[in-house]
Design an enzyme around this catalytic site. Sequence first.
Site, mmCIF file in Angstrom:
data_model
loop_
_atom_site.group_PDB
_atom_site.id
_atom_site.type_symbol
_atom_site.label_atom_id
_atom_site.label_comp_id
_atom_site.label_asym_id
_atom_site.label_seq_id
_atom_site.Cartn_x
_atom_site.Cartn_y
_atom_site.Cartn_z
ATOM 1 C CG ASP A 197 7.340 11.717 14.689
ATOM 2 O OD1 ASP A 197 7.394 11.629 13.439
ATOM 3 O OD2 ASP A 197 8.186 11.191 15.442
ATOM 4 C CB SER A 227 9.588 7.226 12.640
ATOM 5 O OG SER A 227 9.391 8.575 12.290
ATOM 6 C CG ASP A 277 6.787 11.182 10.007
ATOM 7 O OD1 ASP A 277 5.777 11.652 10.566
ATOM 8 O OD2 ASP A 277 7.774 10.757 10.644
ATOM 9 C CG ASP A 320 5.831 8.350 13.652
ATOM 10 O OD1 ASP A 320 6.278 9.034 12.713
ATOM 11 O OD2 ASP A 320 6.386 8.304 14.772
#
Length: 556
Positions: free
Chosen positions: A321, A160, A317, A319
């Site tokens: 999500d 992440s 961000d 990734d």
Amino acid sequence: MTAGGTHGATAAPVDPPLRAAAEAWLAEDPDPVTRAELRELLDTGATEELADRFAGRLTFGTAGLRGALGAGPNRMNRAVVLRAAAGLAGFLRSAGRSARPVVIGYDARHGSARFARARAEVLAGAGLDALLLPEPLPTPVLAFAVRHLDAAAGVMVTASHNPPGDNGYKVYLGGSDDAGGSGDSDGGAQVAPPADARIEAAIGAVGRLADVPRSVAYTVLDSGVTEAYLDAVAALPATPHRRIRIAYTPLHGVGGALTLAALERAGFDRPDVVAEQFAPDPDFPTVAFPNPEEPGAMDRVLALAARTGADLVIANDPDADRCAVACGGRTLRGDEVGALLADAALSRGVTGTFATTVVSSSLLRAMCAAHGQPYAETLTGFKWIVRAARDLVFGYEEALGYAVAPDLVRDKDGISAALLVAELAATLRAQGRTLLDRLDELACQYGLHATDQLSVRVTDLGLIGAAMARLRAAPPDRLADQPVSRVDDRLPEADVLTLRADGCRVVVRPSGTEPKLKAYLEAVVRVSGGDVTAARSTAATRLAALRTQISAALGL
């Protein structure tokens, strides 16, 4: 010359048990790069580093594993990935989930593609139908794929918004519910107790890596899942309003191409993009920390918006999500974006449960009460938010995470959230208003709910436990000059302590993904005579007082 490159130096002796553990790891490690790295640490007598790498093994945290890349059981590497995959396969078989496929996704971080392929090989070797997404993609696509493909489970290789040297993975479970969910409504959600403990135990029971069967008989999917995801999220905006100028950055992550495609498919004009941050780059070279919450991370997209006259700023961000939003030169807090998205849904008559967490603003509770809709409050993390109710229609957490369509993605999704923020901003623009204007209107209606956060990063995790113990032993008796009326301690359920006073609230907990101690501050101020500016000034004073008090109480 030693492996460390020095001449004539004598390596410090490594403690025999530690050396034995490292040598045993070397004998099993299938990766020549990490083998060479570990051999150099042994040859140079890097005892402190070796002790950290063999202090234990990475264990399940927030629905998976996350850690620094490197050799050893306390790092992310191919050996750890192979063992974890074998454990997951064992869990799925024991839980009666092996008849349905397992879908695997990955981002563009260092090692992600290799780790994803290694995981696919182990799952295929265990006789499972392993489906590998075709390219680096956002985490929400993987969560969508679990539901879309009716998979038994999904695995996303990502860290992440962690630093460049980290990697990890998240595990999602499908709809069958003998392993820890509450029914098909949970399908595609991050793994939660008791399934996470069962997976952890299955990983611990894996024997020699040489005995773990592997196969290349896995399937690499085509673009069908991605196209289905784009079609689904592009259909979410329910109004005709699309006229808005957007400045956008994916912060070197994997969200760029899909976010632009989703906006275009939904009818928005192409955003202005931060060119130097658009292509995926695992080193995240233009930001000190690849998290849009961190100071400075959004400087370039804010500067772009100022140059182009953009009405709205959006950042994902790495990734994708999470979704960060700015308007009128001001970056909105996650609680503000959550309130705006919830307000838009409530205003258009969406019915069902709206959920957030114990550390988020209390504004959502007031909004749901006014609209007569169910409200739920959970522990931090989307594995809890999406399990708040079977009729969940919206969920958010203050850390920039929003589930705006939990029937599609049973997790936070920064791309679908970006579309609905853009729709809301365009709708308001058509009325001569902005997101900031709507926030002021909500403050007049429900009271100004101002939030802030005190976050302390540490290198010694023991400091966090000591600080929590100090606060529990001697909590302040006043918050911003108001007597503390209630103290809620969630131990042993969770390491969360909440202090309440009239117009103030403080929630303190350790981070679940980073070496941080976090204090979430809230001040609620009634707006008199429509003077939101005065209310904001009062709230800022209270928040500053809370920050000072809690910082002193924690002693960090």
